[in-house]
Design a protein around this motif. Structure first.
Motif, short mmCIF file in Angstrom:
data_model
loop_
_atom_site.label_atom_id
_atom_site.label_comp_id
_atom_site.label_asym_id
_atom_site.label_seq_id
_atom_site.Cartn_x
_atom_site.Cartn_y
_atom_site.Cartn_z
N PHE A 234 56.78 25.93 2.59
CA PHE A 234 56.68 25.67 4.04
C PHE A 234 55.42 24.90 4.34
CE2 PHE A 234 59.55 29.19 3.72
CZ PHE A 234 60.54 28.85 4.63
N GLU A 235 55.54 24.07 5.37
CA GLU A 235 54.40 23.29 5.80
C GLU A 235 53.94 23.86 7.15
OE1 GLU A 235 53.96 18.68 5.45
OE2 GLU A 235 54.66 19.18 7.47
N ILE A 236 52.70 24.25 7.23
CA ILE A 236 52.19 24.92 8.44
C ILE A 236 51.12 24.07 9.09
CG2 ILE A 236 51.19 27.06 9.35
CD1 ILE A 236 51.98 28.18 6.44
N ASP A 237 51.33 23.78 10.37
CA ASP A 237 50.36 23.01 11.14
C ASP A 237 49.53 24.02 11.93
OD1 ASP A 237 48.98 21.14 12.47
OD2 ASP A 237 50.66 20.39 13.67
N CYS A 238 48.26 24.20 11.56
CA CYS A 238 47.46 25.22 12.22
C CYS A 238 45.98 24.91 12.12
CB CYS A 238 47.75 26.60 11.60
SG CYS A 238 47.39 26.64 9.83
N GLN A 252 51.06 39.62 1.68
CA GLN A 252 52.08 39.99 0.72
C GLN A 252 53.24 39.00 0.76
OE1 GLN A 252 54.15 43.67 1.29
NE2 GLN A 252 54.66 43.77 -0.90
N GLY A 253 53.75 38.59 -0.44
CA GLY A 253 54.91 37.69 -0.49
C GLY A 253 54.55 36.23 -0.52
N VAL A 254 53.25 35.94 -0.34
CA VAL A 254 52.85 34.54 -0.41
C VAL A 254 52.50 34.22 -1.87
CG1 VAL A 254 51.19 32.80 0.33
CG2 VAL A 254 52.03 34.53 1.95
N GLY A 272 58.56 39.73 1.12
CA GLY A 272 57.25 39.78 1.76
C GLY A 272 57.33 39.12 3.12
N LEU A 273 56.31 38.41 3.43
CA LEU A 273 56.23 37.68 4.68
C LEU A 273 57.35 36.64 4.75
CD1 LEU A 273 54.12 37.81 6.94
CD2 LEU A 273 52.95 35.91 5.81
N SER A 274 58.08 36.61 5.87
CA SER A 274 59.12 35.58 6.01
C SER A 274 58.60 34.47 6.91
CB SER A 274 60.39 36.19 6.61
OG SER A 274 60.17 36.43 7.98
N ALA A 275 59.31 33.37 6.92
CA ALA A 275 58.88 32.21 7.71
C ALA A 275 58.82 32.55 9.19
CB ALA A 275 59.83 31.04 7.46
#
Lengths: 317, 377
Positions: A234-238, A252-254, A272-275
């Motif tokens: 995933f690409e996260i703009d932050c 967790q999950g990453v 773990g962590l979902s999108a």
């Protein structure tokens, strides 16, 4: 060939030249109507494998069957059922389009009543209507390549081996060529095509990654992506990126997180962590999130990852 | 089988027809080489440069010199006045032969003693020297016979002892004039054909290997025999055409007699060509590139030429080389072609050579087919 047997299968297929092992215990299975891409660097063993499957080279070890015939023991029968085309576009330059087709039709003993129809089909497939009497050496690369394909399928083989058929051909012609490949596959032809153009791998139903004579991985392009990363990318703009990276590193999950330009790339594994939960997870840590979008790693990256994580990758390649 | 062979032959024919220079390359070099060989290949010695030093200055010495002047074999380039001059002429290649008549020559003759004549020969070219010496011996023999006759009959000093001699009447068979051209030209026909057909065959197959069309054909269900026949039949036919062509030049231009049976010639040529095509084929199985084929060609053709009996007698060669000539198709064909041209003998006499060619053809073609199969690996 019974209807449920695969078009091509290989079991422990090996080829040694003196002390050099070009192909090392390769297993392969190709179904009818399937386009399998054979991907790997030069010298990985792609051509050698294809040449063994065509009966041009005798396997040193292992077995392979093509169209239900054993390549080691029944090479003549194998050759009746395959079409083969290599990067060299092996046509006779001093013969016309028509004469080349007539020659290969004769070599494959295409029945006389089918002759004109098959030749017409090959000519239209290559887009050479009206140029039947042109000498082949005067044709541009793309046409030569399509004509070579036309010659290779005059006898309607159920299996096609294409050894880097698109190398040295301009992109537009390459795209047309892949359209032809898919048309043939839709007609039930099993196709093994080797290439070193990574973007062409996307056009295949399945990919066989080969390196140093060994099969590194085999699967659909998306399967291979997932397998190589251990999750989805995933690409996260932050902002701020540094804090986000730190936060994701402990989540967790990453599987993996990294700064990529002015954005963050994160691979999310299972359980773990979902999108969907990502924006909230980051917002709780005072990070402003613009967007979260699934990203597609290039197959080149996938290949490099898979090769580097495969234990027995040898320098010989 | 027939369909694949016929499309192979059709393809070869079309390629040959498209190649604008093919006919030129196949015909012109053969004819030119035939002409060059026909005119140049001769061991006859003419106009040998000769220097003369007459220190006797007698009627007899002048008469001897006039014998040399009278023949076209010798060309007197310098009448020297001293020995130094003679040495210089030989050193500087001005003369190959020097004839020195020492003082006292005529006196010895008069007295019935054996008169001395000195001949100096530049032995650098041993062949010319040897032949020239032969001519000199002949001239001197004639001269002394004349001298003897003059001394015996005009003076009638001793009529009771007439000169006794054996007179040799030479009558060579098959080539009465001992015309060397008659010997060489049939040999040239065989030699040129060998060189042409071996390289054509080898190169044609290696070229297909290099271009990649060979691989394309090998993945087809074509059998090696079909491919090999398709590749060799054209060169077999070209070879027959070449032999006919240069034979015509030999017969009609150089007037070499052809007194044998054309059928014997045809059978001999066909067997020879099969062996030669087999050689070319074998060479092609050892060559990946045209360069390699060229090197092999270069390596083999000259020995085949030298060890054929074309010019150098096989019987005079060391035993090992004589054995090697046994596998040389040209050796047998030269016997056949010379015999058919000049002697007119037929199968009854030539069967050993014809048989040897047939055997060589079978062996070479078999090895080629087997190797061709293997060379896929």
């Amino acid at each position: 060939m019974s209807s449920d047997s695969p078009a091509v299968w290989a079991d422990g297929l090996t080829k040694r030249f003196a002390s050099f092992t070009a192909v090392d215990h390769l297993n392969l299975r190709i179904e009818k109507g399937e386009v399998v891409g054979f991907i790997g660097p030069n010298g990985a063993g792609k051509s050698t494998t294809i040449r063994m499957l065509c009966g041009l080279l005798r396997p040193s070890e292992g077995r392979a069957s093509v169209a239900g015939f054993d390549v080691g023991r029944q090479p003549e029968e194998v050759r009746e059922h395959i079409g083969y085309m290599s990067q060299k576009f092996s046509l006779y330059g001093d013969l016309t389009v028509h004469e080349n087709l007539r020659f290969f039709a004769g070599i494959y003993r295409v029945p006389h009543r089918d002759l004109s129809e098959r030749m017409r089909f090959a000519i239209s497939m290559a887009g050479l209507e009206g140029r039947e009497d042109a000498l082949v050496r005067t044709l541009a690369g793309g046409w030569k390549q399509r004509l070579a394909l036309g010659c290779a399928i005059l006898h309607r083989p159920p299996i096609l081996f294409l050894d880097e058929p698109t190398s040295g051909v301009e992109p537009e012609a390459r795209r047309r060529f892949w359209d032809l490949i898919h048309e043939l596959a839709a007609g039930g032809v099993a196709i093994l095509v080797s290439t070193h153009y990574m973007e062409e791998a996307e056009y295949c139903n399945r990919i066989a990654l080969i390196n140093g004579g060994r099969l590194v991985a085999m699967g659909t392009p998306s399967e291979l992506r997932q397998r190589s990363l251990g999750g989805d990318l995933f690409e996260i703009d932050c902002v701020p990126l540094g804090a986000a990276l730190k936060a994701l590193g402990t989540a967790q999950g990453v599987v993996e997180a990294a700064i990529f330009g002015d954005k963050l790339h994160a691979v999310l594994g299972e359980g773990g962590l979902s999108a969907e939960e990502l924006p909230r997870f980051l917002a709780e840590r005072e990070i402003r999130v613009g967007s979260v979008r699934p990203a597609k790693p290039s197959l080149e990256d996938v290949f490099v990852r898979l090769v580097s994580t495969t234990p027995e990758t040898r320098a010989a390649s | 089988m027939f369909e694949r062979l016929s499309v192979m032959l059709m393809k070869e024919f079309l390629e040959l027809r498209r190649d604008r220079w093919a006919m030129f390359r196949l015909i012109v070099p053969m004819i030119i080489q035939m002409l060059v060989f026909g005119y140049a290949a001769t061991f006859t010695v003419h106009h040998v440069t000769t220097a003369v030093l007459d220190l006797d200055q007698s009627q007899a010495s002048r008469s001897l010199i006039s014998h040399f002047a009278a023949t076209s074999r010798f060309n007197i380039v310098n009448v020297a006045t001293n020995q130094k001059e003679i040495n210089r002429d030989i050193d500087r290649d001005k003369a190959v032969i020097a004839i020195v008549i020492h003082a006292g020559f005529s006196r010895d003759l008069e007295n019935g003693k054996s008169a001395q004549l000195q001949v100096i020969v530049d032995g650098t070219n041993s062949n010319t020297a040897l032949i020239a010496l032969g001519y000199i011996a002949q001239i001197v023999a004639n001269f002394s016979a004349e001298q003897a006759a003059n001394r015996v009959f005009p003076s009638r000093s001793s009529p009771a002892t007439p000169a006794v001699g054996i007179s040799l009447q030479m009558r060579p068979w098959f080539n009465e004039g001992l015309d060397e051209r008659w010997f060489f030209i049939p040999g040239v026909i065989g030699t040129l054909t060998l060189m042409q057909v071996v390289s054509l065959t080898a190169f044609a197959i290696v070229r297909e290997r290099e271009v990649g069309t060979l691989e394309q054909i090998l993945v087809s269900p074509i059998r090696p025999v079909e491919f090999i026949l398709g590749k060799t039949v054209p060169f077999f036919l070209i070879g027959l055409g070449d032999i006919a062509l240069v034979s015509f030049v030999g017969i009609f231009w150089f007037h070499v007699p052809f007194i044998g049976d054309p059928w014997v010639m045809l059978v001999g040529s066909a067997l020879f060509l099969l062996a030669v095509v087999g050689m070319g084929l074998l060479m092609s199985t050892f060559s990946r590139t045209q360069q390699q084929a060229f090197a092999l060609n270069f390596f083999f053709l000259n020995p085949f030429f030298i060890l054929s009996g074309f010019a150098f007698p096989i019987a005079a060669m060391p035993k090992v080389l004589q054995w090697f000539t046994m596998i040389n198709p040209l050796r047998y064909f030269l016997v056949i072609i010379r015999a058919v041209f000049l002697k007119g003998v037929g199968f009854a006499v030539l069967w050993p050579e014809l048989g040897a060619l047939a055997l060589l053809a079978v062996i070479m073609l078999t090895i080629s087919v087997l190797r061709f199969r293997k060379s896929l690996d």
